[in-house]
Design an enzyme around this catalytic site. Structure first.
Site, PDB file in Angstrom:
ATOM      1  N   CYS A  86       0.843  -1.198   0.000  1.00 37.31           N
ATOM      2  CA  CYS A  86       0.000   0.000   0.000  1.00 37.31           C
ATOM      3  C   CYS A  86       0.883   1.256   0.000  1.00 37.31           C
ATOM      4  O   CYS A  86       1.542   1.537  -0.992  1.00 37.31           O
ATOM      5  CB  CYS A  86      -0.966  -0.056   1.183  1.00 37.31           C
ATOM      6  SG  CYS A  86      -2.405   1.028   1.010  1.00 37.31           S
ATOM      7  N   HIS A 195      -3.248  -5.948   0.936  1.00 39.24           N
ATOM      8  CA  HIS A 195      -2.574  -6.161   2.220  1.00 39.24           C
ATOM      9  C   HIS A 195      -2.478  -7.646   2.578  1.00 39.24           C
ATOM     10  O   HIS A 195      -3.384  -8.192   3.225  1.00 39.24           O
ATOM     11  CB  HIS A 195      -3.342  -5.442   3.335  1.00 39.24           C
ATOM     12  CG  HIS A 195      -3.238  -3.960   3.289  1.00 39.24           C
ATOM     13  ND1 HIS A 195      -2.322  -3.252   4.034  1.00 39.24           N
ATOM     14  CD2 HIS A 195      -3.939  -3.035   2.583  1.00 39.24           C
ATOM     15  CE1 HIS A 195      -2.462  -1.954   3.805  1.00 39.24           C
ATOM     16  NE2 HIS A 195      -3.430  -1.800   2.918  1.00 39.24           N
ATOM     17  N   GLU A 197      -0.696  -8.972   4.829  1.00 38.02           N
ATOM     18  CA  GLU A 197      -0.580  -9.110   6.289  1.00 38.02           C
ATOM     19  C   GLU A 197      -1.939  -9.130   6.973  1.00 38.02           C
ATOM     20  O   GLU A 197      -2.039  -9.499   8.150  1.00 38.02           O
ATOM     21  CB  GLU A 197       0.299  -7.984   6.859  1.00 38.02           C
ATOM     22  CG  GLU A 197      -0.358  -6.626   7.011  1.00 38.02           C
ATOM     23  CD  GLU A 197      -0.473  -5.825   5.717  1.00 38.02           C
ATOM     24  OE1 GLU A 197      -0.890  -4.652   5.780  1.00 38.02           O
ATOM     25  OE2 GLU A 197      -0.147  -6.361   4.632  1.00 38.02           O
TER      26      GLU A 197
END
EC number: 6.3.5.3
Length: 227
Positions: A86, A195, A197
């Site tokens: 990002c 994302h 994660e």
């Protein structure tokens, strides 16, 4: 394996990244403040999402001048893994590690939802545990995630197989060629808007992002054996 999570003023996905590495992946991770000047002892660098320096001027523009960035550049030049997610992707384009730029979403709205991604290149150190063409589910959360590059750059990305992830079915932000993530020519620097994660636990929506980090660890271990 030891990961450095770079923190900038305005980072807000650094905790997610640390949690993914420590708790889901089971590897070492530490925060590195942007004013530091050394990455000694680390095996991989993670540039997390957020709004570094409030996104003033443009996304990632001020982070480019942080004290840690020359060391990040040196780290990448050594062939070590660097992942920008990002805002981290935006920073990687600003410092010249990746081509192109991230501009406003074509609908001019902030987008926050899980999207289907196609694994366009499963031969990188970040994707070797995926199947080529596999569709995975990963969240996005951005206002400036619209990847743009000129025709010459796009042709080069395609010829060099640098497009790693593309949006499948629906392009949420207007990115050229549905691009969601790219690597440098050497293949050790990955920038992506989604994302991974945030996709490491079944209880919060799935684990499709975990294999990205597992791929990095696998590649690192193989390198240690062959060193």
């Amino acid at each position: 394996m030891k990961f450095a999570v770079i923190q900038f003023p305005g980072s807000n996905c650094d905790l997610d990244m640390l949690h993914a590495i420590r708790d889901s992946l089971g590897e070492e991770a530490e925060y590195i403040w942007h004013a530091e000047t050394s990455l000694a002892g680390f095996d991989a660098v993670l540039l997390p999402g957020g709004f570094s320096y409030g996104d003033y001027l443009r996304t990632g523009a001020i982070a480019k001048f942080s004290s840690i960035m020359p060391e990040v550049l040196r780290f990448a030049e050594m062939g070590k893994p660097v992942l920008g997610v990002c805002n981290g992707f935006q920073i990687l384009t600003e410092i010249g590690l990746l081509p192109g730029a991230l501009i406003r979403n074509n609908n001019l709205h902030f987008i926050c939802k899980t999207v289907p991604l196609r694994v366009a290149n499963a031969s990188t150190m970040f994707t070797e545990l995926y199947e080529e063409g596999e569709i995975i589910q990963v969240p996005v959360a951005h206002g400036e995630g619209n990847y743009y590059c000129d025709d010459e750059t796009l042709l080069k990305l395609k010829e060099n197989n640098q497009i790693v992830f593309t949006y499948d079915s629906v392009n949420p932000n207007g990115s050229r060629a549905d691009i969601a993530g790219i690597v440098n020519e050497r293949g050790n620097v990955l920038g992506m808007m989604p994302h991974p994660e945030r996709a490491v636990e079944e209880i919060i929506g799935g684990t499709d992002g975990l294999r990205l980090f597992e791929s990095v660890v696998k590649a690192w271990k193989e390198e240690q054996v062959n060193a």
